[in-house]
Scaffold this motif. Structure first.
Motif, short mmCIF file in Angstrom:
data_model
loop_
_atom_site.label_atom_id
_atom_site.label_comp_id
_atom_site.label_asym_id
_atom_site.label_seq_id
_atom_site.Cartn_x
_atom_site.Cartn_y
_atom_site.Cartn_z
N ASP A 1 1.03 -1.22 -0.12
CA ASP A 1 0.19 -0.35 -0.14
C ASP A 1 0.86 1.15 -0.22
OD1 ASP A 1 -2.28 2.57 0.40
OD2 ASP A 1 -2.97 0.95 1.73
N ARG A 2 0.86 1.96 -1.44
CA ARG A 2 2.37 3.04 -1.63
C ARG A 2 1.66 3.85 -0.45
NH1 ARG A 2 2.47 7.45 -3.90
NH2 ARG A 2 4.54 8.01 -4.15
N GLU A 3 0.22 4.74 -0.74
CA GLU A 3 -0.50 5.75 0.07
C GLU A 3 -0.31 6.00 1.44
OE1 GLU A 3 -1.01 8.53 -1.32
OE2 GLU A 3 -0.40 6.95 -3.23
N HIS A 4 -0.48 4.30 1.99
CA HIS A 4 -0.46 4.29 3.43
C HIS A 4 0.89 4.51 3.64
CE1 HIS A 4 -0.85 1.28 7.21
NE2 HIS A 4 -0.19 2.39 7.79
N LEU A 5 1.88 3.86 3.44
CA LEU A 5 3.15 4.33 3.80
C LEU A 5 4.19 5.60 3.47
CD1 LEU A 5 6.39 2.75 4.53
CD2 LEU A 5 6.46 2.39 1.78
N LYS A 6 3.26 6.36 2.47
CA LYS A 6 3.62 7.81 1.78
C LYS A 6 2.96 8.30 3.96
CE LYS A 6 2.84 11.59 -1.48
NZ LYS A 6 1.86 12.59 -0.92
N ASP A 7 2.17 8.12 3.65
CA ASP A 7 1.48 8.43 4.98
C ASP A 7 1.80 8.21 6.64
OD1 ASP A 7 -0.93 9.56 3.71
OD2 ASP A 7 -2.01 8.38 4.20
N LEU A 8 2.77 7.53 6.57
CA LEU A 8 3.08 7.23 7.84
C LEU A 8 4.96 7.66 7.62
CD1 LEU A 8 2.98 2.94 8.03
CD2 LEU A 8 2.24 4.65 9.14
N LEU A 9 5.51 7.78 6.67
CA LEU A 9 6.74 8.21 6.33
C LEU A 9 6.99 9.88 6.61
CD1 LEU A 9 8.49 6.38 2.92
CD2 LEU A 9 9.36 6.20 5.33
N GLU A 10 5.24 10.45 6.75
CA GLU A 10 4.57 11.54 6.21
C GLU A 10 4.92 12.51 7.87
OE1 GLU A 10 2.68 12.57 3.19
OE2 GLU A 10 4.04 12.88 1.21
N THR A 11 4.22 11.60 8.40
CA THR A 11 3.22 11.82 9.48
C THR A 11 4.18 11.00 10.89
OG1 THR A 11 2.38 9.95 9.07
CG2 THR A 11 1.27 12.09 8.62
N GLU A 12 5.10 10.23 10.70
CA GLU A 12 6.09 9.94 12.29
C GLU A 12 7.57 9.50 11.76
OE1 GLU A 12 4.55 8.04 14.56
OE2 GLU A 12 2.65 7.51 13.64
N PRO A 13 8.04 9.52 12.99
CA PRO A 13 9.74 9.25 13.17
C PRO A 13 9.75 8.18 12.52
CG PRO A 13 8.86 9.65 14.96
CD PRO A 13 7.65 9.70 14.26
N LEU B 1 10.88 5.26 -1.17
CA LEU B 1 11.82 5.87 -0.03
C LEU B 1 13.06 6.23 -0.76
CD1 LEU B 1 11.53 1.59 0.15
CD2 LEU B 1 10.69 3.13 1.93
N GLN B 2 13.39 6.15 -1.92
CA GLN B 2 14.03 7.47 -1.96
C GLN B 2 14.54 8.31 -1.46
OE1 GLN B 2 17.10 5.05 -2.36
NE2 GLN B 2 17.04 4.44 -4.82
N ARG B 3 13.31 9.24 -1.16
CA ARG B 3 12.49 10.51 -1.40
C ARG B 3 12.83 10.71 -0.03
NH1 ARG B 3 8.10 9.38 -5.83
NH2 ARG B 3 7.00 9.99 -3.73
N HIS B 4 13.00 9.68 1.08
CA HIS B 4 12.95 9.84 2.15
C HIS B 4 13.97 9.34 3.26
CE1 HIS B 4 8.24 10.55 1.27
NE2 HIS B 4 8.22 10.98 2.73
N ASP B 5 13.91 9.85 4.85
CA ASP B 5 16.05 9.96 5.10
C ASP B 5 15.18 8.82 6.14
OD1 ASP B 5 18.34 10.03 5.84
OD2 ASP B 5 18.00 11.38 7.56
N CYS B 6 15.04 7.56 5.33
CA CYS B 6 14.53 6.47 6.96
C CYS B 6 16.10 5.23 5.91
CB CYS B 6 13.71 5.78 6.74
SG CYS B 6 12.67 5.64 5.46
N TRP B 7 16.47 4.57 6.83
CA TRP B 7 17.00 2.91 6.80
C TRP B 7 16.47 2.18 5.98
CZ3 TRP B 7 21.64 2.25 6.51
CH2 TRP B 7 22.65 3.33 7.33
N VAL B 8 16.47 1.06 5.24
CA VAL B 8 15.53 0.64 4.89
C VAL B 8 15.96 -1.23 4.72
CG1 VAL B 8 14.68 -0.44 2.05
CG2 VAL B 8 14.78 2.26 2.84
N LEU B 9 15.83 -1.92 5.45
CA LEU B 9 15.98 -3.46 5.68
C LEU B 9 15.61 -4.39 5.09
CD1 LEU B 9 17.81 -4.89 8.02
CD2 LEU B 9 15.70 -4.96 9.63
N GLU B 10 15.63 -4.63 4.11
CA GLU B 10 15.29 -5.96 3.23
C GLU B 10 15.52 -7.31 3.75
OE1 GLU B 10 16.05 -6.32 -1.65
OE2 GLU B 10 17.42 -7.62 -0.47
N ASN B 11 14.23 -8.18 4.61
CA ASN B 11 14.83 -9.58 4.35
C ASN B 11 14.47 -10.48 3.57
OD1 ASN B 11 14.18 -11.88 6.11
ND2 ASN B 11 11.81 -11.40 6.51
#
Length: 466
Positions: free
Chosen positions: A224-236, A266-276
């Motif tokens: 769900d791209r929109e859900h992730l977008k909201d989380l990245l914009e509203t949560e630390p 994900l490229q547009r946000h400053d967070c780590w990405v962990l691939e399982n």
């Protein structure tokens, strides 16, 4: 314990000792086990060796750790006594290990097509080639030959490449993830994680004090791209964990276009990405692009384990990171994993001589055949009570109950018939998936499978009527 031919395999002797210790007592209360230091002094081995043996037992569900308290063995009731606990995961673990149980809750793909014989044969040859040194050179991040083999396997281009210095190998996946939590400072940090998610990873993050936000997959398996977008914009958000391609336990893959859209976000946000990547090589067909093929490596970390494709003879976990090298090395030195260099060399040879690829071809074929048999039986016997998510890989099937039922009650009913299932709520910390089950399709005989599914169908129908 430190005989001339036992040093590298001291953990096996400790494992056997602890197994005997656990088996000595039949009790309805949990048993506190000796501390790492106490056992190290008693058995004259290093603390890291004790910790490795405990980690193997913990992976098997025979012990569990309590922060700042130590290791415990779950209650061990008499063989003919069912075990019941308010902790559903503990109840699954304990009952799955009782003699005579039909275990539909497992997830051990490698057991369907073992590769232990070639591994142990290579190990014996290498023991003859490499005479034992009194004090072998320490490689705290893993044997160089195996790290080189993994780096080569994960390299896809001159840009998306990995080197041995980017690879870190630990005693098991749990130990590696504990180091990752420490290095990235995830205690009290916000982590977004795909849901459903492996219960071992969920419990580990929860115990470490990580603030988890579950990111449920859509019904079609897409992200769900929109859900992730909201989380990245509203949560630390400090870190987002994604499957490399095949999500387990659901067994589905997000469409490639969907994965590309998520990677761009994900490229547009400053967070780590962990691939399982634990199941990255267990898709029945080509898995296509993984997230590591779509993301710049600056904020990417990959983790996996050999156990899903090799089996319990190779419980090691590993991660790949092109950054924070000093911190990774420091924490691996502090942890001082005691790993058999010979077994690691044997694993490296299996990769370099192509045996792993041959094994994977056979394993995928057998898993796919087993899946088709299971889904056919589910459709025939429970098509009116279950909705099946068609697996695209792995050793399990994810299903949803069509009538609304209390899946915990179904679980308890089946225990009385010596059948163990994995209720979907185990794969969430936030009350998701309560109408789902994960069922293993790679166990026992055809007769056992048909019997277990018949009992499951009866339990579901009774629960829906009541």
């Amino acid at each position: 314990m430190k005989g001339p031919r036992e040093t590298d395999f001291a953990y096996q002797a400790v494992y056997r000792y602890l197994s005997g210790l656990i088996g000595e007592t039949v009790s309805h209360t949990r048993m506190r086990l000796p501390s790492l230091r106490e056992l190290a002094e008693r058995l004259n081995v290093s603390i890291s060796t004790i910790q490795y043996a405990y980690s193997l037992l913990e992976k098997e569900g025979r012990v569990y750790s309590v922060a700042k308290s130590g290791y415990y063995a779950p209650p061990a009731p008499a063989i003919n006594t069912l075990y019941s606990s308010n902790d559903l995961l503990e109840s699954v673990y304990v009952n799955a290990r009782r003699p005579g149980m039909l275990v539909l809750s497992g997830d051990d793909p490698a057991l369907l097509q073992p590769i232990d014989s070639p591994l142990l044969l290579l190990e014996r040859e290498l023991l003859r080639q490499y005479p034992r040194q009194p004090q072998p050179n320490s490689q705290p991040c893993g044997e160089l030959e195996l790290r080189m083999a993994l780096a080569a396997r994960y390299t896809a281009s001159p840009v998306r490449c990995w080197h041995a210095d980017d690879v870190y190998i630990g005693a098991d996946l749990r130990g590696v993830l504990e180091i990752l939590i420490a290095v990235l400072g995830l205690k009290d940090a916000t982590v977004v994680i795909e849901s459903p998610c492996d219960w071992g990873i969920l419990r580990l993050l929860q115990t470490a004090g990580v603030r988890l936000i579950e990111w449920p997959l859509r019904a079609d398996g897409s992200l769900d791209r929109e859900h992730l977008k909201d989380l990245l914009e509203t949560e630390p958000v400090r870190l987002v964990m994604v499957s490399s391609g095949l999500n387990m336990p659901r067994g589905s893959q997000a469409p490639e276009e969907n994965r590309r859209a998520i990677a761009q976000l994900l490229q547009r946000h400053d967070c780590w990405v962990l691939e399982n990547d634990c199941y990255g090589e267990l898709a029945f067909e080509s898995e296509g692009l993984r997230f590591r093929d779509l993301l710049a490596p600056e904020r990417l970390i990959v983790f996996s384990t050999f156990e899903k494709i090799v089996g319990p003879e190779a419980p090691y976990g590993y991660l790949l990171s092109r950054h924070l090298a000093v911190e990774w090395q420091r924490h691996f030195l502090l942890r001082a994993f005691r790993l058999s260099p010979i077994r690691q060399k044997a694993l490296a040879r299996l990769y370099s001589n192509g045996r792993i690829d041959q094994h994977l071809q056979l394993l995928r074929r057998r898993l796919k055949d087993s899946k088709e048999q299971m889904t056919q039986l589910l459709c025939e016997r429970m098509g009116d009570t279950l909705q099946i998510v068609e697996p695209e890989g792995g050793a399990t099937v994810w299903v949803r109950t069509l009538p609304r039922v209390d899946v915990r009650e179904v679980f308890q009913r089946l225990l009385k018939h010596q059948v163990v299932i994995a209720p979907g709520e185990l794969f969430s910390l936030q009350g998701l998936h309560t109408q789902h089950l994960r069922l293993s399709h790679s166990f026992g005989s055809d007769h056992d499978l048909a019997t277990a599914l018949g009992l499951l169908g009866d339990a579901l129908r009774r629960a829906s009527i009541e």
